[in-house]
Design a protein around this motif. Structure first.
Motif, PDB file in Angstrom:
ATOM      1  N   SER A 134     -52.458  37.534  24.261  1.00 18.21           N
ATOM      2  CA  SER A 134     -51.391  37.039  23.384  1.00 18.21           C
ATOM      3  C   SER A 134     -51.236  35.520  23.493  1.00 18.21           C
ATOM      4  N   LYS A 135     -52.373  34.854  23.578  1.00 27.32           N
ATOM      5  CA  LYS A 135     -52.395  33.390  23.623  1.00 27.32           C
ATOM      6  C   LYS A 135     -53.509  32.919  22.701  1.00 27.32           C
ATOM      7  N   PHE A 148     -60.387  30.133  30.953  1.00 23.37           N
ATOM      8  CA  PHE A 148     -59.282  29.581  31.720  1.00 23.37           C
ATOM      9  C   PHE A 148     -58.149  29.215  30.782  1.00 23.37           C
ATOM     10  N   GLU A 149     -56.963  29.186  31.372  1.00 22.99           N
ATOM     11  CA  GLU A 149     -55.771  28.835  30.617  1.00 22.99           C
ATOM     12  C   GLU A 149     -55.459  27.363  30.853  1.00 22.99           C
ATOM     13  N   GLU A 150     -55.089  26.712  29.746  1.00 23.56           N
ATOM     14  CA  GLU A 150     -54.800  25.287  29.777  1.00 23.56           C
ATOM     15  C   GLU A 150     -53.778  25.026  28.666  1.00 23.56           C
ATOM     16  N   ASP A 151     -52.645  24.465  29.027  1.00 23.64           N
ATOM     17  CA  ASP A 151     -51.591  24.179  28.048  1.00 23.64           C
ATOM     18  C   ASP A 151     -51.203  25.425  27.246  1.00 23.64           C
ATOM     19  N   ASP A 152     -51.089  26.551  27.944  1.00 24.47           N
ATOM     20  CA  ASP A 152     -50.694  27.834  27.343  1.00 24.47           C
ATOM     21  C   ASP A 152     -51.656  28.313  26.247  1.00 24.47           C
ATOM     22  N   LYS A 153     -52.888  27.823  26.302  1.00 28.82           N
ATOM     23  CA  LYS A 153     -53.939  28.280  25.404  1.00 28.82           C
ATOM     24  C   LYS A 153     -55.124  28.696  26.275  1.00 28.82           C
ATOM     25  N   VAL A 154     -56.121  29.296  25.641  1.00 23.98           N
ATOM     26  CA  VAL A 154     -57.266  29.824  26.376  1.00 23.98           C
ATOM     27  C   VAL A 154     -58.542  29.101  25.958  1.00 23.98           C
TER      28      VAL A 154
END
Length: 179
Positions: free
Chosen positions: A156-157, A114-120
């Motif tokens: 790209s994260k 999942f994505e959270e604060d533009d990170k994975v």
């Protein structure tokens, strides 16, 4: 029975409607049981899997900080479950005797991210009955490192966390990237 139970747990986690749960309140055993039965009724979960899965262990997960983060991500449409994965690496990374010019494909299925604060956040569920958390990490570190590396390139994260959730120990185990 161990493999079947593991398959059942994975299927339940795949079909549970996280977006319908509340991230601010306790998820009860009744809510999880009802969700499993509804998924079986609509054909998304084999009925024979229900008795193989410990409702209390699923409840423990959904009420954990990791479970709440997943619920929040699901509500934001940023939770991805059971994602097929193929990633090419230079063959010499697997074995120094293999040519660097050859590519080896690593494939599998990512249980969830999942994505959270533009990170994975990369998540792998495990039902292994095993002696220690360290043994679990040792068993799966390489696999999850490759998944993290490939996911980071694909999306790209950056990867914020690599997590094994052990249903046996009923806890999340954060891994350090070993590369």
């Amino acid at each position: 029975l161990g493999t079947t139970r593991g398959t059942a747990f994975h299927k339940v986690m795949e079909v549970l409607p996280f977006e319908q749960f509340e991230d601010k309140e306790e998820i009860s055993p009744e809510i999880v049981q009802k969700a499993m039965e509804e998924q079986a009724e609509c054909g998304k979960l084999p009925k024979e899997y229900i008795p193989l899965v410990s409702v209390s262990k699923v409840v423990h997960f959904t009420n954990s900080s990791l479970g709440k983060r997943m619920i929040k991500a699901a509500k934001e449409d940023k939770l991805y479950k059971e994602q097929p994965f193929v990633y090419g690496i230079a063959a010499d990374r697997l074995n120094k005797e293999f040519p660097a010019t050859e590519t080896v494909l690593i494939q599998g299925i990512i249980d969830a991210y999942f994505e959270e604060d533009d990170k994975v956040v990369l998540l792998d569920y495990k039902t292994d009955v095993i002696d220690s958390e360290e043994a679990l990490v040792k068993r799966y570190q390489v696999q999850l490192d490759y998944y993290a590396e490939g996911l980071e390139k694909l999306l790209s994260k950056p990867i914020a966390d690599i997590v094994i959730y052990s249903f046996y120990f009923e806890k999340e185990i954060k891994l350090q990237k070993s590369k």
